[in-house]
Scaffold this active site. Structure first.
Site, PDB file in Angstrom:
ATOM      1  N   LYS A  13       0.810  -1.157  -0.144  1.00 26.56           N
ATOM      2  CA  LYS A  13       0.083   0.060  -0.008  1.00 26.56           C
ATOM      3  C   LYS A  13       0.755   1.344   0.037  1.00 26.56           C
ATOM      4  O   LYS A  13       0.613   2.167  -0.694  1.00 26.56           O
ATOM      5  CB  LYS A  13      -1.075   0.031   1.123  1.00 26.56           C
ATOM      6  CG  LYS A  13      -1.809  -1.089   1.434  1.00 26.56           C
ATOM      7  CD  LYS A  13      -2.930  -0.927   2.610  1.00 26.56           C
ATOM      8  CE  LYS A  13      -2.258  -0.887   3.848  1.00 26.56           C
ATOM      9  NZ  LYS A  13      -1.430  -2.160   4.220  1.00 26.56           N
ATOM     10  N   ARG A  88      -9.161   0.834   9.314  1.00 27.07           N
ATOM     11  CA  ARG A  88      -8.856  -0.414   9.595  1.00 27.07           C
ATOM     12  C   ARG A  88      -9.773  -1.302  10.443  1.00 27.07           C
ATOM     13  O   ARG A  88      -9.594  -2.228  10.811  1.00 27.07           O
ATOM     14  CB  ARG A  88      -7.492  -0.340  10.558  1.00 27.07           C
ATOM     15  CG  ARG A  88      -6.194  -0.651   9.656  1.00 27.07           C
ATOM     16  CD  ARG A  88      -5.195  -0.531  10.642  1.00 27.07           C
ATOM     17  NE  ARG A  88      -3.840  -1.053  10.349  1.00 27.07           N
ATOM     18  CZ  ARG A  88      -2.830  -0.822   9.934  1.00 27.07           C
ATOM     19  NH1 ARG A  88      -2.997   0.763   9.313  1.00 27.07           N
ATOM     20  NH2 ARG A  88      -1.767  -1.325   9.709  1.00 27.07           N
ATOM     21  N   ARG A 127      12.052  -5.771   4.888  1.00 25.27           N
ATOM     22  CA  ARG A 127      12.071  -4.546   4.338  1.00 25.27           C
ATOM     23  C   ARG A 127      12.830  -3.400   5.078  1.00 25.27           C
ATOM     24  O   ARG A 127      12.723  -3.609   6.207  1.00 25.27           O
ATOM     25  CB  ARG A 127      10.607  -4.036   3.757  1.00 25.27           C
ATOM     26  CG  ARG A 127       9.806  -3.905   5.092  1.00 25.27           C
ATOM     27  CD  ARG A 127       7.980  -3.416   4.461  1.00 25.27           C
ATOM     28  NE  ARG A 127       7.137  -3.276   5.968  1.00 25.27           N
ATOM     29  CZ  ARG A 127       6.039  -3.084   5.661  1.00 25.27           C
ATOM     30  NH1 ARG A 127       5.511  -3.076   4.464  1.00 25.27           N
ATOM     31  NH2 ARG A 127       5.321  -2.767   6.738  1.00 25.27           N
ATOM     32  N   ARG A 161      11.704  -0.634  10.613  1.00 22.93           N
ATOM     33  CA  ARG A 161      10.572  -0.266  11.507  1.00 22.93           C
ATOM     34  C   ARG A 161      10.827  -1.188  12.578  1.00 22.93           C
ATOM     35  O   ARG A 161      10.943  -2.416  12.454  1.00 22.93           O
ATOM     36  CB  ARG A 161       9.232  -0.636  10.838  1.00 22.93           C
ATOM     37  CG  ARG A 161       8.879   0.699   9.924  1.00 22.93           C
ATOM     38  CD  ARG A 161       7.549   0.669   8.941  1.00 22.93           C
ATOM     39  NE  ARG A 161       6.430  -0.131   9.901  1.00 22.93           N
ATOM     40  CZ  ARG A 161       5.177  -0.180   9.539  1.00 22.93           C
ATOM     41  NH1 ARG A 161       4.896   0.036   8.343  1.00 22.93           N
ATOM     42  NH2 ARG A 161       4.436  -0.887   9.913  1.00 22.93           N
ATOM     43  N   ARG A 172       0.129  -8.396  13.836  1.00 27.46           N
ATOM     44  CA  ARG A 172      -0.495  -7.416  12.877  1.00 27.46           C
ATOM     45  C   ARG A 172      -1.372  -8.039  11.778  1.00 27.46           C
ATOM     46  O   ARG A 172      -2.456  -7.739  11.515  1.00 27.46           O
ATOM     47  CB  ARG A 172       0.672  -6.854  12.229  1.00 27.46           C
ATOM     48  CG  ARG A 172       1.403  -5.671  13.169  1.00 27.46           C
ATOM     49  CD  ARG A 172       2.543  -5.112  12.678  1.00 27.46           C
ATOM     50  NE  ARG A 172       2.571  -4.569  11.305  1.00 27.46           N
ATOM     51  CZ  ARG A 172       3.639  -4.392  10.710  1.00 27.46           C
ATOM     52  NH1 ARG A 172       4.934  -4.969  11.030  1.00 27.46           N
ATOM     53  NH2 ARG A 172       3.609  -3.648   9.538  1.00 27.46           N
TER      54      ARG A 172
END
Ligand code: AMP
Length: 220
Positions: A13, A88, A127, A161, A172
Protein backbone atom coordinates in the site's frame (compact mmCIF):
# COMPACT_ATOMS: atom_id res chain seq x y z
CA UNK A 1 -10.20 12.05 -6.34
CA UNK A 2 -10.28 10.38 -2.92
CA UNK A 3 -9.41 6.73 -2.53
CA UNK A 4 -8.49 4.01 -0.08
CA UNK A 5 -5.79 1.39 -0.60
CA UNK A 6 -6.96 -1.65 1.34
CA UNK A 7 -4.88 -4.73 2.09
CA UNK A 8 -2.93 -6.53 4.78
CA UNK A 9 0.43 -5.30 6.07
CA UNK A 10 3.04 -5.98 3.39
CA UNK A 11 0.56 -5.75 0.49
CA UNK A 12 2.45 -2.77 -0.94
CA UNK A 13 0.00 0.00 0.00
CA UNK A 14 2.71 2.47 0.99
CA UNK A 15 4.83 1.85 -2.11
CA UNK A 16 1.87 2.24 -4.44
CA UNK A 17 0.45 5.25 -2.57
CA UNK A 18 3.75 7.08 -3.14
CA UNK A 19 3.63 6.30 -6.86
CA UNK A 20 0.02 7.48 -7.28
CA UNK A 21 0.79 10.53 -5.20
CA UNK A 22 3.37 11.52 -7.82
CA UNK A 23 1.42 10.52 -10.91
CA UNK A 24 -1.97 11.98 -9.89
CA UNK A 25 -1.03 14.88 -7.63
CA UNK A 26 -2.86 13.34 -4.67
CA UNK A 27 -1.70 13.29 -1.04
CA UNK A 28 -0.80 10.05 0.73
CA UNK A 29 -2.37 9.87 4.17
CA UNK A 30 -0.75 7.04 6.10
CA UNK A 31 -1.97 6.77 9.69
CA UNK A 32 1.00 4.45 10.37
CA UNK A 33 3.47 7.15 9.24
CA UNK A 34 1.62 9.81 11.24
CA UNK A 35 1.63 7.65 14.37
CA UNK A 36 5.34 6.83 13.96
CA UNK A 37 6.04 10.57 13.65
CA UNK A 38 4.01 11.19 16.84
CA UNK A 39 5.96 8.45 18.66
CA UNK A 40 9.30 9.92 17.48
CA UNK A 41 8.23 13.42 18.55
CA UNK A 42 7.04 12.12 21.94
CA UNK A 43 3.63 13.80 21.68
CA UNK A 44 0.69 12.78 23.89
CA UNK A 45 -0.75 10.67 21.05
CA UNK A 46 2.68 9.14 20.43
CA UNK A 47 2.95 8.11 24.08
CA UNK A 48 -0.48 6.48 23.96
CA UNK A 49 0.26 4.67 20.69
CA UNK A 50 3.85 3.48 21.19
CA UNK A 51 3.34 0.23 23.10
CA UNK A 52 0.21 -0.74 21.21
CA UNK A 53 2.13 -0.40 17.94
CA UNK A 54 5.08 -2.38 19.28
CA UNK A 55 2.70 -5.23 20.09
CA UNK A 56 1.26 -5.09 16.56
CA UNK A 57 -2.21 -4.23 17.85
CA UNK A 58 -4.50 -1.46 16.68
CA UNK A 59 -4.42 2.01 18.19
CA UNK A 60 -7.86 3.15 19.41
CA UNK A 61 -10.37 4.32 16.83
CA UNK A 62 -10.82 7.77 18.39
CA UNK A 63 -7.09 8.57 18.03
CA UNK A 64 -6.83 7.70 14.34
CA UNK A 65 -10.21 9.16 13.40
CA UNK A 66 -9.15 12.44 15.06
CA UNK A 67 -5.84 12.46 13.19
CA UNK A 68 -7.47 11.83 9.80
CA UNK A 69 -10.30 14.29 10.33
CA UNK A 70 -7.82 17.10 11.02
CA UNK A 71 -5.44 16.12 8.24
CA UNK A 72 -8.13 16.03 5.52
CA UNK A 73 -8.97 19.67 6.24
CA UNK A 74 -5.50 20.86 5.30
CA UNK A 75 -5.21 22.71 1.97
CA UNK A 76 -2.91 20.16 0.30
CA UNK A 77 -5.73 17.57 0.52
CA UNK A 78 -8.11 19.73 -1.54
CA UNK A 79 -7.21 17.96 -4.81
CA UNK A 80 -7.67 14.55 -3.25
CA UNK A 81 -6.03 11.95 -1.03
CA UNK A 82 -5.00 8.33 -0.83
CA UNK A 83 -5.79 6.70 2.48
CA UNK A 84 -3.12 4.11 3.33
CA UNK A 85 -3.73 2.11 6.51
CA UNK A 86 -7.02 3.84 7.35
CA UNK A 87 -9.79 2.80 7.92
CA UNK A 88 -8.82 -0.42 9.68
CA UNK A 89 -12.06 -1.21 11.54
CA UNK A 90 -15.75 -0.99 10.67
CA UNK A 91 -16.10 1.79 13.25
CA UNK A 92 -13.37 3.77 11.45
CA UNK A 93 -15.07 3.17 8.09
CA UNK A 94 -18.40 4.44 9.45
CA UNK A 95 -16.68 7.46 11.01
CA UNK A 96 -14.97 8.18 7.68
CA UNK A 97 -18.34 8.12 5.88
CA UNK A 98 -19.73 10.58 8.43
CA UNK A 99 -16.80 12.95 8.38
CA UNK A 100 -16.61 13.03 4.58
CA UNK A 101 -20.36 13.71 4.40
CA UNK A 102 -19.99 16.50 6.97
CA UNK A 103 -17.16 18.04 4.92
CA UNK A 104 -19.15 17.67 1.66
CA UNK A 105 -16.62 15.26 0.20
CA UNK A 106 -16.91 11.78 -1.29
CA UNK A 107 -14.97 8.56 -1.47
CA UNK A 108 -14.44 7.62 -5.12
CA UNK A 109 -13.01 4.12 -4.88
CA UNK A 110 -11.58 1.51 -2.53
CA UNK A 111 -8.84 -0.56 -4.14
CA UNK A 112 -8.30 -3.93 -2.53
CA UNK A 113 -4.77 -5.26 -3.05
CA UNK A 114 -5.08 -9.05 -3.04
CA UNK A 115 -1.97 -10.92 -1.86
CA UNK A 116 -1.03 -14.44 -0.74
CA UNK A 117 -0.75 -14.75 3.03
CA UNK A 118 2.49 -16.75 2.84
CA UNK A 119 4.25 -14.00 0.91
CA UNK A 120 3.45 -11.31 3.46
CA UNK A 121 5.72 -12.41 6.27
CA UNK A 122 8.77 -12.58 3.99
CA UNK A 123 7.87 -9.24 2.41
CA UNK A 124 7.54 -7.48 5.75
CA UNK A 125 10.46 -8.94 7.67
CA UNK A 126 12.92 -8.11 4.85
CA UNK A 127 11.99 -4.52 4.25
CA UNK A 128 13.98 -1.41 5.09
CA UNK A 129 14.01 2.22 3.97
CA UNK A 130 16.48 4.98 3.32
CA UNK A 131 16.59 7.08 6.50
CA UNK A 132 17.09 10.21 4.39
CA UNK A 133 14.52 10.07 1.55
CA UNK A 134 12.29 7.14 2.58
CA UNK A 135 12.94 5.04 -0.55
CA UNK A 136 11.88 1.45 0.17
CA UNK A 137 14.16 -1.60 -0.16
CA UNK A 138 14.04 -5.32 0.57
CA UNK A 139 16.74 -7.82 1.64
CA UNK A 140 15.71 -10.26 -1.11
CA UNK A 141 13.60 -8.42 -3.67
CA UNK A 142 15.14 -4.99 -3.95
CA UNK A 143 18.65 -4.30 -2.67
CA UNK A 144 20.31 -0.95 -3.42
CA UNK A 145 22.27 -1.09 -6.71
CA UNK A 146 25.44 -0.13 -4.82
CA UNK A 147 25.46 -2.01 -1.53
CA UNK A 148 24.83 0.29 1.43
CA UNK A 149 24.00 3.34 -0.72
CA UNK A 150 20.51 4.64 -1.51
CA UNK A 151 19.76 4.53 -5.28
CA UNK A 152 17.67 7.66 -5.06
CA UNK A 153 19.59 10.09 -2.81
CA UNK A 154 22.97 8.44 -2.16
CA UNK A 155 22.52 8.34 1.62
CA UNK A 156 24.22 5.50 3.51
CA UNK A 157 21.76 5.54 6.42
CA UNK A 158 18.92 3.02 6.41
CA UNK A 159 16.26 2.14 8.95
CA UNK A 160 13.92 -0.73 9.76
CA UNK A 161 10.54 -0.35 11.43
CA UNK A 162 10.46 -1.52 15.05
CA UNK A 163 7.32 -3.58 14.30
CA UNK A 164 8.69 -5.31 11.16
CA UNK A 165 9.87 -8.38 13.07
CA UNK A 166 8.57 -11.95 12.82
CA UNK A 167 6.60 -11.99 16.12
CA UNK A 168 4.90 -8.62 15.68
CA UNK A 169 4.05 -9.37 12.06
CA UNK A 170 1.85 -12.28 13.14
CA UNK A 171 -0.04 -10.04 15.59
CA UNK A 172 -0.46 -7.42 12.85
CA UNK A 173 -1.81 -10.01 10.41
CA UNK A 174 -4.16 -11.28 13.11
CA UNK A 175 -5.44 -7.74 13.69
CA UNK A 176 -5.92 -7.38 9.93
CA UNK A 177 -8.00 -10.53 9.55
CA UNK A 178 -10.04 -9.88 12.68
CA UNK A 179 -10.67 -6.13 12.32
CA UNK A 180 -9.87 -4.95 8.80
CA UNK A 181 -10.81 -7.77 6.41
CA UNK A 182 -14.57 -7.16 7.06
CA UNK A 183 -14.11 -3.81 5.28
CA UNK A 184 -13.84 -5.70 1.99
CA UNK A 185 -17.49 -6.78 2.38
CA UNK A 186 -18.47 -3.34 3.65
CA UNK A 187 -17.14 -1.53 0.56
CA UNK A 188 -18.30 -4.28 -1.80
CA UNK A 189 -21.86 -3.72 -0.56
CA UNK A 190 -21.49 0.04 -0.96
CA UNK A 191 -20.38 -0.52 -4.57
CA UNK A 192 -17.03 1.24 -4.18
CA UNK A 193 -14.72 -1.80 -4.09
CA UNK A 194 -12.33 -2.71 -6.92
CA UNK A 195 -9.84 -5.55 -6.51
CA UNK A 196 -6.43 -5.91 -8.10
CA UNK A 197 -3.66 -8.54 -8.06
CA UNK A 198 -1.13 -7.31 -5.51
CA UNK A 199 1.21 -10.26 -6.18
CA UNK A 200 2.20 -8.94 -9.61
CA UNK A 201 5.47 -7.04 -9.88
CA UNK A 202 5.53 -3.48 -8.55
CA UNK A 203 5.16 -1.79 -11.97
CA UNK A 204 2.31 -4.06 -12.95
CA UNK A 205 0.45 -3.33 -9.70
CA UNK A 206 0.87 0.40 -10.39
CA UNK A 207 -0.48 -0.12 -13.91
CA UNK A 208 -3.56 -1.96 -12.54
CA UNK A 209 -4.23 0.84 -10.03
CA UNK A 210 -3.83 3.51 -12.73
CA UNK A 211 -6.33 1.62 -14.89
CA UNK A 212 -8.89 1.60 -12.08
CA UNK A 213 -8.35 5.32 -11.44
CA UNK A 214 -8.70 6.19 -15.12
CA UNK A 215 -11.88 4.17 -15.24
CA UNK A 216 -13.32 5.90 -12.19
CA UNK A 217 -12.34 9.36 -13.46
CA UNK A 218 -14.01 8.61 -16.80
CA UNK A 219 -17.22 7.48 -15.11
CA UNK A 220 -17.36 10.57 -12.84
P1 AMP B 1 1.11 0.66 9.23
O1 AMP B 1 2.28 1.56 8.99
O2 AMP B 1 -0.11 1.05 8.44
O3 AMP B 1 1.45 -0.79 9.08
O4 AMP B 1 0.71 0.87 10.77
C1 AMP B 1 1.61 0.57 11.82
C2 AMP B 1 0.85 0.44 13.13
O5 AMP B 1 0.22 1.69 13.43
C3 AMP B 1 -0.27 -0.58 13.14
O6 AMP B 1 0.20 -1.90 13.41
C4 AMP B 1 -1.16 -0.03 14.26
O7 AMP B 1 -0.61 -0.32 15.54
C5 AMP B 1 -1.06 1.47 14.04
N1 AMP B 1 -2.10 1.96 13.10
C6 AMP B 1 -1.90 2.54 11.89
N2 AMP B 1 -3.06 2.89 11.32
C7 AMP B 1 -4.03 2.52 12.19
C8 AMP B 1 -5.45 2.59 12.16
N3 AMP B 1 -6.13 3.11 11.11
N4 AMP B 1 -6.12 2.10 13.24
C9 AMP B 1 -5.48 1.60 14.31
N5 AMP B 1 -4.15 1.47 14.39
C10 AMP B 1 -3.41 1.94 13.34
Amino acid sequence: MNLILLGPPGAGKGTQAKRIEESRGLVQLSTGDMLRAAVAAGTEIGKRAKEVMERGELVSDDIVIGIISERIDQPDCARGFILDGFPRTLAQAAALDDLLAAKGRTLDVVIEMKVDDEALIERITGRFTCAECGEGYHDTFKRPQVEGKCDKCGSTEFSRRADDNAETVRARLMAYYRETAPLIGYYFCKGTLRSIDGMADIDDVTRQIEEVLTDIARAA
